[in-house]
Design a protein around this motif. Structure first.
Motif, PDB file in Angstrom:
ATOM      1  N   ASN A 224      -1.535   1.467  -7.601  1.00 26.13           N
ATOM      2  CA  ASN A 224      -2.398   2.640  -7.431  1.00 26.13           C
ATOM      3  C   ASN A 224      -1.748   3.890  -8.033  1.00 26.13           C
ATOM      4  OD1 ASN A 224      -4.265   4.540  -6.621  1.00 26.13           O
ATOM      5  ND2 ASN A 224      -3.627   4.533  -4.470  1.00 26.13           N
TER       6      ASN A 224
ATOM      7  N   ASN B 296       1.960  -5.622  -2.069  1.00 27.64           N
ATOM      8  CA  ASN B 296       2.022  -4.158  -2.012  1.00 27.64           C
ATOM      9  C   ASN B 296       1.074  -3.588  -3.063  1.00 27.64           C
ATOM     10  OD1 ASN B 296       2.631  -1.475  -1.840  1.00 27.64           O
ATOM     11  ND2 ASN B 296       4.835  -1.712  -2.075  1.00 27.64           N
TER      12      ASN B 296
ATOM     13  N   HIS C 262      -2.440  -1.810   1.120  1.00 31.00           N
ATOM     14  CA  HIS C 262      -2.337  -0.389   0.793  1.00 31.00           C
ATOM     15  C   HIS C 262      -1.594   0.395   1.872  1.00 31.00           C
ATOM     16  CE1 HIS C 262      -4.585   0.072  -2.943  1.00 31.00           C
ATOM     17  NE2 HIS C 262      -5.400  -0.875  -2.511  1.00 31.00           N
TER      18      HIS C 262
ATOM     19  N   GLU D 218      -0.235  -0.719  -3.222  1.00 30.33           N
ATOM     20  CA  GLU D 218       0.008   0.683  -3.583  1.00 30.33           C
ATOM     21  C   GLU D 218       0.822   0.810  -4.865  1.00 30.33           C
ATOM     22  OE1 GLU D 218      -0.751   4.009  -2.537  1.00 30.33           O
ATOM     23  OE2 GLU D 218      -2.412   2.761  -1.859  1.00 30.33           O
TER      24      GLU D 218
ATOM     25  N   GLU E 249      -5.111  -5.110 -10.100  1.00 34.47           N
ATOM     26  CA  GLU E 249      -5.344  -5.161  -8.657  1.00 34.47           C
ATOM     27  C   GLU E 249      -6.580  -6.004  -8.343  1.00 34.47           C
ATOM     28  OE1 GLU E 249      -6.076  -2.179  -4.836  1.00 34.47           O
ATOM     29  OE2 GLU E 249      -6.449  -1.459  -6.864  1.00 34.47           O
TER      30      GLU E 249
END
Length: 254
Positions: free
Chosen positions: A211, A206, A176, A208, A144
């Motif tokens: 994550n 994207n 996010h 997320e 990221e």
């Protein structure tokens, strides 16, 4: 290739001299230490809190370095007009951009490695289990960060430092919230709003997907297929942004 290595090496040395890196790492150490303190105050949740705050500290510091140091790599050379001297040498503009990126990428790797080592030491000293999921989370944090750094460098090739920082932070926040944007677009009664939000959903990365800190804090491993796919997605997106940055920088007049 030699020119690329030279630019990367100079970028590494210049960034190491920047005291902001030491301040940010110190900040991460404080956050990790605070997580231990909070963990002792919460019975039965110590391990999860230490893991959660520790990973969040590493992620926050790495992203801050990627955004603000990454933007300055190009704009600083332009503002100081040292770009004329650099490009007068046998260094192409593509080598300049890629060298700057690789130099900072190495700094990011070193800093994340230092913070993660101290974090694991904190977990071990506190008597908690070191989950394998923590390594998965940190690997995706690194991906990221490399992606965010590519975003910062992309914007810095054609805009000012302030505007680049604003746009990079905006893309990071939107990245996010992409799933929420899609849901809002589907429920919107305005065609314009739906079109704009849908465009943001498909254009912005994207983040997320990268994550997994929540699962990692609880010791839950993600499937290896997901790990590989998410990593490939982040690196491919970063590669596309770097390609765009090189193309824009090649056409820019100084």
């Amino acid at each position: 290739m030699q020119s690329l290595v030279v630019v990367a090496g100079n970028t590494f040395r210049e960034t190491v001299r920047d005291k902001i890196l030491y301040n940010l790492v110190f900040f991460a150490i404080l956050l990790i230490g605070a997580s231990v303190l909070l963990g002792t105050l919460t019975m039965g949740e110590q391990s999860r809190i230490i893991n959660d705050l520790g990973l969040a500290a590493i992620n926050l510091v790495a992203v801050i370095i990627a955004i603000f140091v990454g933007i300055g790599l190009v704009t600083k050379e332009i503002d100081r007009r040292t770009i004329y001297t650099i490009l007068a040498r046998p260094i192409t503009r593509v080598q300049f951009i890629l060298g700057k990126y690789l130099g900072l990428a190495f700094i990011i790797v070193v800093n994340i490695a230092i913070m993660f080592t101290m974090f694991l030491g904190t977990v071990w000293i506190s008597g908690n289990v070191i989950y394998g999921s923590l390594f998965q989370a940190v690997e995706l944090i690194l991906v990221e960060t490399l992606l965010v750094m590519a975003i910062a460098m992309f914007f810095s090739t054609f805009s000012s430092s302030t505007l680049s920082a604003t746009m990079t932070i905006g893309v990071y926040v939107i990245g996010h919230l992409t799933s929420d944007l899609k849901a809002i677009a589907e429920k919107s009664h305005s065609q314009l709003t739906e079109a704009v939000l849908t465009a943001f959903y498909y254009v912005c990365p994207n983040l997320e997907l990268l994550n997994v800190k929540g699962q990692a804090a609880s010791g839950v491993l993600v499937e290896m297929g997901y790990q590989v796919t998410a990593t490939a997605y982040g690196l491919l997106y970063a590669g596309l942004l770097l390609t765009g940055a090189c193309l824009i920088f090649q056409r820019r007049d100084f």
